[in-house]
Motif scaffolding. Structure first.
Motif, PDB file in Angstrom:
ATOM      1  N   GLY A  68     -49.757 -26.085   6.371  1.00 28.68           N
ATOM      2  CA  GLY A  68     -49.049 -27.272   6.846  1.00 28.68           C
ATOM      3  C   GLY A  68     -47.644 -26.945   7.302  1.00 28.68           C
ATOM      4  O   GLY A  68     -47.187 -27.414   8.352  1.00 28.68           O
ATOM      5  N   ASP A  69     -46.946 -26.117   6.537  1.00 35.43           N
ATOM      6  CA  ASP A  69     -45.596 -25.703   6.918  1.00 35.43           C
ATOM      7  C   ASP A  69     -45.608 -24.930   8.230  1.00 35.43           C
ATOM      8  O   ASP A  69     -44.683 -25.032   9.038  1.00 35.43           O
ATOM      9  CB  ASP A  69     -44.970 -24.855   5.811  1.00 35.43           C
ATOM     10  N   ASN A  70     -46.650 -24.132   8.439  1.00 35.99           N
ATOM     11  CA  ASN A  70     -46.761 -23.381   9.691  1.00 35.99           C
ATOM     12  C   ASN A  70     -46.937 -24.304  10.892  1.00 35.99           C
ATOM     13  O   ASN A  70     -46.389 -24.046  11.968  1.00 35.99           O
ATOM     14  CB  ASN A  70     -47.935 -22.394   9.615  1.00 35.99           C
ATOM     15  N   VAL A  71     -47.680 -25.379  10.690  1.00 38.79           N
ATOM     16  CA  VAL A  71     -47.846 -26.373  11.760  1.00 38.79           C
ATOM     17  C   VAL A  71     -46.501 -27.032  12.061  1.00 38.79           C
ATOM     18  O   VAL A  71     -46.124 -27.235  13.220  1.00 38.79           O
ATOM     19  CB  VAL A  71     -48.897 -27.435  11.369  1.00 38.79           C
ATOM     20  N   GLU A  98     -32.268 -35.431  10.919  1.00 35.55           N
ATOM     21  CA  GLU A  98     -30.854 -35.065  10.910  1.00 35.55           C
ATOM     22  C   GLU A  98     -30.384 -34.691   9.504  1.00 35.55           C
ATOM     23  O   GLU A  98     -29.609 -33.747   9.324  1.00 35.55           O
ATOM     24  CB  GLU A  98     -30.018 -36.217  11.468  1.00 35.55           C
ATOM     25  N   LYS A  99     -30.855 -35.428   8.502  1.00 41.98           N
ATOM     26  CA  LYS A  99     -30.485 -35.119   7.118  1.00 41.98           C
ATOM     27  C   LYS A  99     -31.053 -33.770   6.699  1.00 41.98           C
ATOM     28  O   LYS A  99     -30.412 -33.001   5.983  1.00 41.98           O
ATOM     29  CB  LYS A  99     -31.002 -36.217   6.180  1.00 41.98           C
ATOM     30  N   THR A 100     -32.283 -33.485   7.149  1.00 44.39           N
ATOM     31  CA  THR A 100     -32.897 -32.201   6.829  1.00 44.39           C
ATOM     32  C   THR A 100     -32.133 -31.073   7.498  1.00 44.39           C
ATOM     33  O   THR A 100     -31.947 -30.000   6.914  1.00 44.39           O
ATOM     34  CB  THR A 100     -34.373 -32.174   7.287  1.00 44.39           C
ATOM     35  N   PHE A 124     -39.900 -32.229   6.748  1.00 40.21           N
ATOM     36  CA  PHE A 124     -39.074 -31.920   7.913  1.00 40.21           C
ATOM     37  C   PHE A 124     -38.439 -30.526   7.896  1.00 40.21           C
ATOM     38  O   PHE A 124     -38.034 -30.035   8.944  1.00 40.21           O
ATOM     39  CB  PHE A 124     -37.989 -32.985   8.073  1.00 40.21           C
ATOM     40  N   ALA A 125     -38.350 -29.875   6.731  1.00 42.88           N
ATOM     41  CA  ALA A 125     -37.720 -28.552   6.653  1.00 42.88           C
ATOM     42  C   ALA A 125     -38.386 -27.507   7.549  1.00 42.88           C
ATOM     43  O   ALA A 125     -37.693 -26.772   8.264  1.00 42.88           O
ATOM     44  CB  ALA A 125     -37.676 -28.068   5.207  1.00 42.88           C
ATOM     45  N   PRO A 126     -39.722 -27.396   7.562  1.00 47.93           N
ATOM     46  CA  PRO A 126     -40.334 -26.397   8.460  1.00 47.93           C
ATOM     47  C   PRO A 126     -40.129 -26.720   9.935  1.00 47.93           C
ATOM     48  O   PRO A 126     -40.017 -25.815  10.765  1.00 47.93           O
ATOM     49  CB  PRO A 126     -41.827 -26.433   8.083  1.00 47.93           C
ATOM     50  N   ILE A 127     -40.053 -28.012  10.259  1.00 49.18           N
ATOM     51  CA  ILE A 127     -39.809 -28.418  11.644  1.00 49.18           C
ATOM     52  C   ILE A 127     -38.413 -27.963  12.067  1.00 49.18           C
ATOM     53  O   ILE A 127     -38.222 -27.399  13.153  1.00 49.18           O
ATOM     54  CB  ILE A 127     -39.950 -29.945  11.795  1.00 49.18           C
ATOM     55  N   VAL A 128     -37.425 -28.193  11.185  1.00 51.81           N
ATOM     56  CA  VAL A 128     -36.046 -27.787  11.482  1.00 51.81           C
ATOM     57  C   VAL A 128     -35.946 -26.268  11.575  1.00 51.81           C
ATOM     58  O   VAL A 128     -35.207 -25.737  12.418  1.00 51.81           O
ATOM     59  CB  VAL A 128     -35.081 -28.336  10.406  1.00 51.81           C
TER      60      VAL A 128
END
Length: 201
Positions: A68-71, A98-100, A124-128
């Protein structure tokens, strides 16, 4: 109507639990899913007779959390800053992203691990990390550590607690315990908001 969380988790089965873990780890709409409490409750249920196998449960949760984090990373890397220009909707709020990003800037690579234990940031962390073009090898290293600590730690904690509770009393304790986990999981976010407001005064 009698709400039985134990039976609900058994009905979900492995694939239902794994699917929720995957969605919360890497899909934008997954931020509202109860990852912490689900892992903990699934561990308690797995401690009971004729239930889920704890090692099968943990292995699947770990794989789905990392996948999931990879996605999420791939989404951030591919679409990048366009996500920050996306209009707010009932399902997506730019504020979370933005908070992440601020959390990520403050804690660096550790954010990939630390965010695992914080609702919303977890999604949101992996996206950022992808948006920031973090090296994939570095991201994957911290992703594996965070995914392992989160899935194995919480699920085993629930499992060993479940072993201490008599099977006939699991239903009596499960809902209050899960409720407590949900409340505690939001404590870091609440503290962060309070500190942020004080700093802005």
């Amino acid at each position: 109507m009698n709400f039985n969380l134990q039976e609900l988790i058994k009905t979900f089965g492995y694939f239902g639990i794994w699917g929720i873990v995957f969605a919360e780890s890497g899909l934008l709409f997954g931020f509202f899913l109860p990852g912490d409490s689900l892992l903990f409750a699934a561990g308690i249920v797995a401690a009971g007779p004729n239930s889920l196998n704890i090692w099968t449960l943990i292995f699947g949760c770990f794989v789905c959390a990392v996948a999931g984090d990879n996605v999420g990373y791939a989404s951030g890397h591919r679409w990048g800053r366009r996500l920050f220009n996306k209009e707010d909707s009932w399902l997506f709020k730019k504020e979370y992203l933005e908070k992440t990003e601020k959390f990520y800037e403050k804690h660096g690579q550790k954010a990939v691990v630390l965010a695992r234990f914080t609702p919303i940031l977890r999604t949101f962390a992996p996206i950022v990390a992808g948006v920031a073009a973090m090296k994939y090898k570095t991201f994957m290293f911290y992703n594996l550590i965070g995914g392992f600590l989160w899935t194995v730690g919480l699920t085993l904690l629930g499992y060993y607690l479940g072993k201490m509770i008599p099977p006939e009393k699991v239903d009596q304790y499960l809902l209050p315990i899960v409720g407590g986990i949900i409340v505690l999981s939001f404590v870091p976010s609440i503290i962060h908001i309070i500190q942020e407001r004080r700093a802005n005064k």
